[in-house]
Scaffold this motif. Structure first.
Motif, mmCIF file in Angstrom:
data_model
loop_
_atom_site.group_PDB
_atom_site.id
_atom_site.type_symbol
_atom_site.label_atom_id
_atom_site.label_comp_id
_atom_site.label_asym_id
_atom_site.label_seq_id
_atom_site.Cartn_x
_atom_site.Cartn_y
_atom_site.Cartn_z
ATOM 1 N N PHE A 46 0.844 -1.195 0.000
ATOM 2 C CA PHE A 46 0.000 0.000 0.000
ATOM 3 C C PHE A 46 0.886 1.255 0.000
ATOM 4 C CE2 PHE A 46 -2.533 3.259 2.116
ATOM 5 C CZ PHE A 46 -3.733 3.172 1.424
ATOM 6 N N GLN A 47 1.942 1.234 0.809
ATOM 7 C CA GLN A 47 2.846 2.391 0.869
ATOM 8 C C GLN A 47 3.568 2.586 -0.463
ATOM 9 O OE1 GLN A 47 5.471 1.919 4.270
ATOM 10 N NE2 GLN A 47 3.845 2.441 5.718
ATOM 11 N N ASP A 48 4.036 1.481 -1.072
ATOM 12 C CA ASP A 48 4.728 1.583 -2.371
ATOM 13 C C ASP A 48 3.812 2.186 -3.431
ATOM 14 O OD1 ASP A 48 7.026 0.466 -1.465
ATOM 15 O OD2 ASP A 48 6.749 -1.490 -2.427
ATOM 16 N N PHE A 49 2.552 1.761 -3.419
ATOM 17 C CA PHE A 49 1.601 2.264 -4.428
ATOM 18 C C PHE A 49 1.264 3.731 -4.155
ATOM 19 C CE2 PHE A 49 -0.613 -1.937 -5.972
ATOM 20 C CZ PHE A 49 0.638 -2.470 -6.271
ATOM 21 N N ALA A 50 1.120 4.088 -2.867
ATOM 22 C CA ALA A 50 0.780 5.476 -2.543
ATOM 23 C C ALA A 50 1.919 6.402 -2.982
ATOM 24 C CB ALA A 50 0.523 5.612 -1.047
ATOM 25 N N ARG A 51 3.156 5.943 -2.800
ATOM 26 C CA ARG A 51 4.305 6.792 -3.151
ATOM 27 C C ARG A 51 4.623 6.763 -4.636
ATOM 28 N NH1 ARG A 51 7.132 4.290 1.929
ATOM 29 N NH2 ARG A 51 6.091 5.546 3.502
ATOM 30 N N GLY A 52 4.453 5.583 -5.248
ATOM 31 C CA GLY A 52 4.899 5.443 -6.652
ATOM 32 C C GLY A 52 3.767 5.304 -7.649
ATOM 33 N N GLY A 53 2.521 5.298 -7.181
ATOM 34 C CA GLY A 53 1.389 5.093 -8.100
ATOM 35 C C GLY A 53 1.276 3.622 -8.483
ATOM 36 N N ALA A 54 0.173 3.277 -9.140
ATOM 37 C CA ALA A 54 -0.008 1.895 -9.618
ATOM 38 C C ALA A 54 -0.788 1.933 -10.917
ATOM 39 C CB ALA A 54 -0.749 1.065 -8.573
ATOM 40 N N GLY A 55 -0.559 0.928 -11.762
ATOM 41 C CA GLY A 55 -1.231 0.887 -13.058
ATOM 42 C C GLY A 55 -0.242 1.105 -14.195
ATOM 43 N N ARG A 56 1.051 0.774 -13.930
ATOM 44 C CA ARG A 56 2.080 0.920 -14.982
ATOM 45 C C ARG A 56 1.859 -0.111 -16.082
ATOM 46 N NH1 ARG A 56 5.971 -2.360 -14.232
ATOM 47 N NH2 ARG A 56 5.887 -2.080 -11.974
ATOM 48 N N TYR A 57 2.116 0.307 -17.328
ATOM 49 C CA TYR A 57 2.120 -0.630 -18.448
ATOM 50 C C TYR A 57 3.422 -0.390 -19.219
ATOM 51 C CZ TYR A 57 0.236 -3.753 -21.948
ATOM 52 O OH TYR A 57 0.056 -4.828 -22.775
ATOM 53 N N HIS A 58 3.730 -1.247 -20.201
ATOM 54 C CA HIS A 58 5.014 -1.124 -20.899
ATOM 55 C C HIS A 58 4.802 -0.978 -22.403
ATOM 56 C CE1 HIS A 58 6.494 -3.805 -17.355
ATOM 57 N NE2 HIS A 58 6.352 -2.554 -16.991
ATOM 58 N N SER A 59 5.578 -0.114 -23.045
ATOM 59 C CA SER A 59 5.459 0.025 -24.501
ATOM 60 C C SER A 59 5.791 -1.318 -25.140
ATOM 61 C CB SER A 59 6.413 1.109 -25.018
ATOM 62 O OG SER A 59 7.748 0.752 -24.749
ATOM 63 N N GLY A 60 5.031 -1.700 -26.152
ATOM 64 C CA GLY A 60 5.275 -2.980 -26.822
ATOM 65 C C GLY A 60 4.605 -4.154 -26.123
ATOM 66 N N GLY A 61 3.873 -3.901 -25.019
ATOM 67 C CA GLY A 61 3.215 -4.983 -24.273
ATOM 68 C C GLY A 61 3.900 -5.159 -22.930
ATOM 69 N N PHE A 62 3.146 -5.666 -21.937
ATOM 70 C CA PHE A 62 3.736 -5.771 -20.593
ATOM 71 C C PHE A 62 4.987 -6.650 -20.620
ATOM 72 C CE2 PHE A 62 4.393 -6.500 -16.202
ATOM 73 C CZ PHE A 62 3.902 -5.353 -15.596
ATOM 74 N N GLY A 63 4.913 -7.747 -21.398
ATOM 75 C CA GLY A 63 6.011 -8.715 -21.406
ATOM 76 C C GLY A 63 7.244 -8.258 -22.168
ATOM 77 N N ARG A 64 7.142 -7.119 -22.826
ATOM 78 C CA ARG A 64 8.288 -6.606 -23.589
ATOM 79 C C ARG A 64 9.521 -6.465 -22.689
ATOM 80 N NH1 ARG A 64 11.611 -6.242 -27.455
ATOM 81 N NH2 ARG A 64 12.699 -4.274 -27.581
ATOM 82 N N VAL A 65 9.279 -6.144 -21.431
ATOM 83 C CA VAL A 65 10.399 -5.938 -20.509
ATOM 84 C C VAL A 65 11.206 -7.239 -20.345
ATOM 85 C CG1 VAL A 65 9.177 -6.387 -18.324
ATOM 86 C CG2 VAL A 65 10.948 -4.670 -18.386
ATOM 87 N N ALA A 66 10.522 -8.382 -20.332
ATOM 88 C CA ALA A 66 11.239 -9.670 -20.212
ATOM 89 C C ALA A 66 12.017 -9.947 -21.503
ATOM 90 C CB ALA A 66 10.266 -10.806 -19.927
ATOM 91 N N GLU A 67 11.455 -9.544 -22.640
ATOM 92 C CA GLU A 67 12.173 -9.733 -23.912
ATOM 93 C C GLU A 67 13.465 -8.912 -23.893
ATOM 94 O OE1 GLU A 67 9.381 -8.698 -27.051
ATOM 95 O OE2 GLU A 67 7.854 -10.006 -26.187
ATOM 96 N N VAL A 68 13.366 -7.692 -23.362
ATOM 97 C CA VAL A 68 14.557 -6.822 -23.299
ATOM 98 C C VAL A 68 15.601 -7.441 -22.359
ATOM 99 C CG1 VAL A 68 15.395 -4.539 -22.592
ATOM 100 C CG2 VAL A 68 13.281 -4.747 -23.933
ATOM 101 N N PHE A 69 15.155 -8.000 -21.242
ATOM 102 C CA PHE A 69 16.105 -8.633 -20.319
ATOM 103 C C PHE A 69 16.823 -9.805 -21.028
ATOM 104 C CE2 PHE A 69 13.505 -7.277 -16.299
ATOM 105 C CZ PHE A 69 13.904 -5.968 -16.492
ATOM 106 N N CYS A 70 16.070 -10.550 -21.846
ATOM 107 C CA CYS A 70 16.708 -11.662 -22.577
ATOM 108 C C CYS A 70 17.712 -11.135 -23.603
ATOM 109 C CB CYS A 70 15.649 -12.520 -23.269
ATOM 110 S SG CYS A 70 14.728 -13.502 -22.076
ATOM 111 N N GLN A 71 17.376 -10.037 -24.257
ATOM 112 C CA GLN A 71 18.348 -9.427 -25.186
ATOM 113 C C GLN A 71 19.609 -9.036 -24.433
ATOM 114 O OE1 GLN A 71 16.364 -6.044 -26.951
ATOM 115 N NE2 GLN A 71 14.848 -7.328 -27.954
#
Ligand SMILES: Cc1cc2nc3c(=O)[nH]c(=O)nc-3n(C[C@H](O)[C@H](O)[C@H](O)COP(=O)(O)OP(=O)(O)OC[C@H]3O[C@@H](n4cnc5c(N)ncnc54)[C@H](O)[C@@H]3O)c2cc1C
Length: 489
Positions: free
Chosen positions: A196-221
């Protein structure tokens, strides 16, 4: 093909991909293996008929200051995927005792709106404000030492210290269901308050360009950019052990050796199937068998012939539709609320390239048990359909096609079912009393050279965030272990 590595990571879910990318970045020869064709595990993004979409509804929190941002920075790959925190991106729909849903627009940016929207949504009066304000104020301001004392207190027990109306209980019941996919009456209060504290301070509802899973693809690259290797469509069948220490893995594509193995396959499948019970102490095996998985989300992907939804995320809930333990038990014997709790994410709201011009995809889901062989799946799919069409009139006319998904598919794409009722879980181990804070399984297994990574051995937080946090933690632990050894090969 190179057969020997410093570290082998099994699984390119968020936890495994984060860990492998950081290990490779730090100069450790890393092999990352996954049975699927696409990285991301439960948070995978797929492409079909001009759409790119996640297989089920998924957004993240916190929006800002996430571990994802930190990791992308260390990898020097922040330009490869944008972490999107969009204002006015969500809608909550709440129905109390009256038949009509009230709505409130939400933002993924912290501090963008005060609590008034939620107070109006829940129909709170001036008389409610002191107790409700007291509850949320206490959650926001609680210090880490106080939070840690709540590892063994359920969120329901914590709430009983305040006399808040049913609407607030329904809201927090929904929040526990969506963020942790567990009920309020089992969720550890420490986990709830930290998040709850993390969400209050940082917001919630983030999404990623190219799709949520794009971030895992970038980590694999990143793994390959920094000299490691990624092998997709490679299933690990066994983790090899000699003289009480891991020595590598046996896969359907051959055998690979390493003195360190990090498993993102889930603690239960890792111990009970990949390594084998005989390598562990009996009491540890009993402990692993007794771990409780989170609940699950099942639902329907709607492909629409015109844009219908104007927000990126919707959550519809009522006093009846959030699930606690008693309601889930009743559901297993055939009961369903009049309308189900619905979670709906529309990827192209965040990134217009994710749907063909003039079309939209909406990923709708509701809660259920984690059993891959779900007995009430048909009734739940019908309930989702009926609730969605009632809440969103005119949706039916836009539906070009619909595809159902459920716990069997989640299990097939992520972790094997090795204990009855387990496999289709949404998160991993449930973030409940007895499995959080100091009681969370350690990332270092009681077998030399073996680590767990991902939500099962993660930090606190919602969904993908503990998986990323665990990736960071295990990269540190594994890196330290690696440096303390003589060169492996
Ligand atoms: C329906 C649904 C909705 C969700 N919604 C949200 C949301 O809105 N927000 C949020 O933050 N989170 C959400 N989550 C949860 C989130 O996706 C997970 O908590 C997180 O992605 C788990 O990451 P992980 O690294 O722990 O493991 P996983 O994603 O389970 O990854 C494990 C990986 O290991 C691989 N693997 C397993 N066994 C083997 C083997 N033997 N050989 C090779 N590879 C193997 C799998 O293929 C997989 O890629 C949702 C999950 C589901 C299912």
């Amino acid at each position: 093909m190179e057969q020997r590595y410093d570290v082998i990571v099994i699984g390119a879910g968020i936890g495994g991909a984060t860990c492998a990318a950081l290990l490779a970045r730090r100069g450790i020869r890393t092999l990352l293996l996954d049975k699927n064709a696409i990285p991301g595990g439960k948070a995978m993004t797929v492409a079909k008929d001009g759409f790119r979409y996640d297989l089920w509804p998924i957004v993240g929190g916190p929006s800002l200051n996430s571990r994802f941002a930190e990791v992308l920075e260390e990898l020097e790959m922040a330009g490869e995927v944008e972490l999107l925190a969009v204002k006015e991106s969500s809608m909550l729909l709440y129905r109390g005792s009256d038949p009509i849903y009230r709505t409130a627009i939400g933002s993924a940016v912290p501090g963008d709106q005060g609590p008034l929207g939620i107070f109006e949504l829940l129909g709170l009066t001036d008389e409610d404000l002191p107790e409700v304000g007291g509850l949320f104020g206490a959650m926001l301001e609680m210090q880490a030492e106080e939070i840690a004392k709540l590892d063994n207190v359920t969120f329901t027990e914590f709430l009983s210290r305040y006399r808040v109306p049913q609407a607030v209980r329904s809201y927090l019941g929904m929040w526990a269901n969506i963020v942790f996919v567990v009920p309020l009456d089992l969720l550890a209060a420490s986990e709830a308050i930290k998040t709850f504290q993390d969400f209050a301070r940082g917001g919630a509802g983030r999404y990623h360009s190219g799709g949520f899973g794009r971030v895992a693809e970038v980590f694999c690259q990143a793994v390959e950019r920094y000299g490691g290797r990624v092998l997709m469509k490679t299933r690990v069948e066994r983790i090899s052990v000699e003289d009480g220490a891991v020595t590598g893995v046996v896969t359907d594509k051959g055998t690979f050796e390493a003195p360190l193995v990090v498993s993102n396959a889930g603690i239960q499948p890792t111990v009970l199937r990949l390594v084998g019970e005989e390598q562990f102490d009996r009491s540890y095996v009993a402990y692993v068998r007794g771990l409780v998985p989170s609940w699950a989300i099942m639902g329907i992907r709607y492909f629409l012939n015109r844009p219908y939804f104007e927000q990126g995320m919707y959550i519809a809930f009522s006093d009846e539709s959030y699930l606690d333990s008693e309601r889930l038990t009743r559901m297993k014997s055939g009961w369903l609320p009049d309308e189900l709790l619905l979670f709906n994410v529309v990827p192209s709201f965040y990134d217009r390239t994710l749907a063909p011009e003039g079309k939209q995809c909406a990923l709708v889901g509701t809660l259920c048990s984690s059993d891959p062989d779900l007995p009430n799946a048909e009734a739940l799919w019908s309930g989702i359909e009926e609730t969605a069409m009632r809440i969103w009139p005119g949706l039916e006319a836009c539906v070009e096609s619909r595809v159902r998904y459920g716990t069997a598919q989640v299990s097939a794409l992520t972790r094997d079912s090795v204990v009855p009722g387990q496999g289709g879980e949404c998160i991993g181990l449930a973030q409940i009393v007895g499995q959080c804070g100091r009681d969370k399984p350690a990332a270092r297994a009681p077998l030399r050279g073996l680590f767990y990574v991902g939500c099962d051995a993660g930090g606190a937080g919602g969904g993908t965030h503990p998986a990323a946090a665990s990736g960071v933690n295990v990269a540190d632990l594994g890196g330290r272990d690696h440096r303390s050894r003589a060169p492996a090969f």
